[in-house]
Write an enzyme that holds these catalytic residues in place. Structure first.
Site, short mmCIF file in Angstrom:
data_model
loop_
_atom_site.label_atom_id
_atom_site.label_comp_id
_atom_site.label_asym_id
_atom_site.label_seq_id
_atom_site.Cartn_x
_atom_site.Cartn_y
_atom_site.Cartn_z
N CYS A 296 0.73 -1.21 0.10
CA CYS A 296 0.00 0.08 0.19
C CYS A 296 0.95 1.43 0.05
O CYS A 296 1.94 1.29 0.78
CB CYS A 296 -0.92 -0.10 1.24
SG CYS A 296 -1.99 1.33 1.37
N GLU B 80 -8.95 -0.42 -2.78
CA GLU B 80 -9.50 0.74 -2.80
C GLU B 80 -10.77 0.77 -2.14
O GLU B 80 -10.85 1.86 -1.10
CB GLU B 80 -9.36 1.14 -4.22
CG GLU B 80 -8.13 1.19 -4.90
CD GLU B 80 -6.77 1.66 -4.06
OE1 GLU B 80 -7.14 2.74 -3.39
OE2 GLU B 80 -5.91 1.43 -4.14
#
Length: 163
Positions: free
Chosen positions: A89, A132
């Site tokens: 991430c 997401e």
């Protein structure tokens, strides 16, 4: 072109559920431009609005050479047996571990004209859609790790030069 800085683990905006976009105005159009500009950099598969400090339900993606965005996305399907997939991430730099993800995912939202957008796919697209939408619900991929791996990841974060 506005590439916005990425908020890092520990920033409260990353742990808060995002508000839906009520009105598409110049501010939302600017947000979309910034999300797309920010995701275009090499090595980026997706950027969610909270990662650039905005608590609204929007994200951009960059998968297999296709770049786009979606507003008010809802994960309507994640199917197939969850399997461990290597994941990282932008908000947790240099930390990479196996997270459980479904092999297929489908998201429904809207575009800047208010028209329905359906994004779906397998592999990296499925992973990006799940990752997401998790961001928009205030969840980081660290929550998808098994307990031992999560402890390892947290140690890596504590020992990192950015934390």
């Amino acid at each position: 072109m506005t590439v916005r800085p990425i908020r890092l683990f520990g920033d409260p905006v990353l742990r808060a559920a995002c508000a839906p976009i009520e009105t598409i105005d110049d501010g939302i159009r600017a947000l979309v431009r910034d999300l797309v500009d920010t995701v275009e950099l090499p090595g980026r598969a997706g950027v969610a609005a909270p990662q650039i400090g905005v608590g609204l339900r929007a994200f951009s993606y960059n998968v297999d050479g296709v770049i786009g965005y979606v507003l008010n996305p809802v994960l309507v399907e994640a199917s197939g047996e969850p399997a461990p997939v290597g994941e990282g991430c932008l908000s947790v730099p240099h930390v990479w571990h196996e997270a459980l993800r479904h092999p297929y995912a489908k998201v429904v939202g809207i575009d800047l004209d208010g028209d329905e957008v359906v994004l779906e796919g397998e592999g990296l697209m499925a992973q990006a859609l799940q990752h997401e939408t998790d961001h928009l619900d205030g969840m980081l991929f660290l929550s998808r790790l098994d307990p031992q791996t999560r402890r390892t990841a947290m140690r890596e974060i504590r020992e990192s030069d950015w934390f």
